[in-house]
Design a protein around this motif. Structure first.
Motif, PDB file in Angstrom:
ATOM      1  N   GLY A   1      -4.760  10.094  -1.594  1.00  0.00           N
ATOM      2  CA  GLY A   1      -6.152   9.705  -1.336  1.00  0.00           C
ATOM      3  C   GLY A   1      -7.133  10.621  -2.047  1.00  0.00           C
ATOM      4  N   ARG A   2      -6.854  11.939  -1.982  1.00  0.00           N
ATOM      5  CA  ARG A   2      -7.731  12.911  -2.637  1.00  0.00           C
ATOM      6  C   ARG A   2      -7.749  12.733  -4.151  1.00  0.00           C
ATOM      7  N   SER A   3      -6.657  12.192  -4.713  1.00  0.00           N
ATOM      8  CA  SER A   3      -6.630  12.009  -6.167  1.00  0.00           C
ATOM      9  C   SER A   3      -7.338  10.706  -6.558  1.00  0.00           C
ATOM     10  N   GLY A   4      -7.875   9.984  -5.559  1.00  0.00           N
ATOM     11  CA  GLY A   4      -8.687   8.811  -5.856  1.00  0.00           C
ATOM     12  C   GLY A   4      -7.896   7.520  -6.015  1.00  0.00           C
ATOM     13  N   TYR A   5      -6.612   7.562  -5.705  1.00  0.00           N
ATOM     14  CA  TYR A   5      -5.802   6.342  -5.805  1.00  0.00           C
ATOM     15  C   TYR A   5      -5.897   5.597  -4.475  1.00  0.00           C
ATOM     16  N   GLU A   6      -6.412   4.386  -4.516  1.00  0.00           N
ATOM     17  CA  GLU A   6      -6.532   3.619  -3.270  1.00  0.00           C
ATOM     18  C   GLU A   6      -5.385   2.634  -3.088  1.00  0.00           C
ATOM     19  N   VAL A   7      -5.127   1.858  -4.123  1.00  0.00           N
ATOM     20  CA  VAL A   7      -3.991   0.928  -4.048  1.00  0.00           C
ATOM     21  C   VAL A   7      -2.999   1.243  -5.154  1.00  0.00           C
TER      22      VAL A   7
ATOM     23  N   LEU B   1       0.291  11.233   1.555  1.00  0.00           N
ATOM     24  CA  LEU B   1      -0.742  10.178   1.535  1.00  0.00           C
ATOM     25  C   LEU B   1      -2.139  10.798   1.391  1.00  0.00           C
ATOM     26  N   ASP B   2      -2.360  11.913   2.081  1.00  0.00           N
ATOM     27  CA  ASP B   2      -3.668  12.582   1.967  1.00  0.00           C
ATOM     28  C   ASP B   2      -3.911  13.056   0.533  1.00  0.00           C
TER      29      ASP B   2
ATOM     30  N   SER C   1       0.868  -1.189   0.000  1.00  0.00           N
ATOM     31  CA  SER C   1       0.000   0.000   0.000  1.00  0.00           C
ATOM     32  C   SER C   1       0.899   1.232   0.000  1.00  0.00           C
TER      33      SER C   1
ATOM     34  N   THR D   1      -0.552   0.666  -8.263  1.00  0.00           N
ATOM     35  CA  THR D   1      -0.474  -0.273  -9.387  1.00  0.00           C
ATOM     36  C   THR D   1       0.837  -1.051  -9.262  1.00  0.00           C
TER      37      THR D   1
END
Ligand code: ADP
Ligand code: MG
Length: 243
Positions: A42-48, A38-39, A27, A50
């Motif tokens: 997260g705001r850019s919509g990337y969760e995991v 990290l925030d 992660s 690649t």
């Protein structure tokens, strides 16, 4: 050099070649990325991350040079931007703004603009300034922006050299040099421009700066470029990459 194959059944094969290969992350939080970045991730919509991000982020964070090959759409941009921005923001003092610390070269205006906006997303809310320069339009707006200061510069090779020749830019502050879409850059005839940039008298030497190359394929001319400008690098391939 040792070769490690992380290939598992039903997964895209991942190969890393070189010495002292850092473990891939699972992660974004595993990579020692600070909460602020990290925030923004997260705001850019990337969760995991690649696959290329899982493998490249710890390599870049470890200070290593990297040649990475992965197909278009695999997430190469964040694979270099996240660890670079994290490294810059991990410095105790704010970096000077008079000359770029990060140089990202990409072959087209569209790619430069995409990288620029992605850099702004990951650096959002920090003091870091991003600039983009590309050909095909008047340069006065771009040079005015540069004049207001720049930490992260994203550029096409031709316009970049033009600005260097006019002494708007030098490479004395470069800590990270990224050659993005190296195969396309060479296919488009930018070899000489790229070499002029990397061999520029003001360019921080190989081994002192960190150099990263990204490509969808690993043809002979890409190999040659890697051998010239990377220092004790790791070679990462995701999937089956043609030469
Ligand atoms: P490449 O440079 O390998 O062609 P990009 O960096 O342009 O790929 O990424 C392709 C697309 O995938 C972009 O729209 C990007 O925003 C998206 N993307 C990248 N990494 C992730 C991730 N970890 N989670 C979700 N989307 C991602
Ligand atoms: Mg790309």
């Amino acid at each position: 050099a040792a070769g490690v194959n992380f290939c598992k059944l039903n997964e895209i094969p991942v190969t890393v070649i070189g010495d002292n290969i850092p473990q891939p992350i699972k992660s974004f939080a595993d990579a020692g990325i600070q909460q602020f970045v990290l925030d923004n991730i997260g705001r850019s919509g990337y969760e995991v991350p690649t696959s290329i991000q899982k493998n490249a982020i710890p390599i870049v964070s470890a200070g290593r040079d990297l040649m990475a090959c992965a197909q278009t759409g695999s997430g190469k941009t964040a694979a270099f931007l996240i660890p670079i921005i994290n490294a810059l923001l991990s410095d105790e003092q704010e970096l000077s703004v008079g000359r770029p610390h990060v140089l990202i070269i990409s072959p087209t205006r569209e790619l430069v603009t995409q990288i620029y906006y992605e850099a702004k997303k990951f650096a959002a809310g920090s003091y870091l300034k991003c600039c983009q320069i590309y050909g095909g339009t008047v340069s006065s707006h771009q040079s005015a922006n540069l004049g207001r200061g720049c930490h992260i510069l994203v550029a096409t090779p031709g316009r970049l050299l033009d600005f260097v020749d006019r002494s708007y830019i030098d490479f004395r502050g470069i800590r990270f040099a990224v050659l993005d879409e190296a195969d396309r850059m060479l296919d488009m005839g930018f070899q000489e421009s790229v070499e002029k940039i990397m061999n520029h008298p003001t360019m921080v030497p190989t081994g002192t700066r960190q150099t990263l190359m990204f490509s969808a394929t690993f043809a002979e001319d890409v190999k040659t470029l890697a051998a010239k400008y990377l220092h004790e690098y790791l070679f990462l391939t995701i999937g089956v990459v043609g030469g």
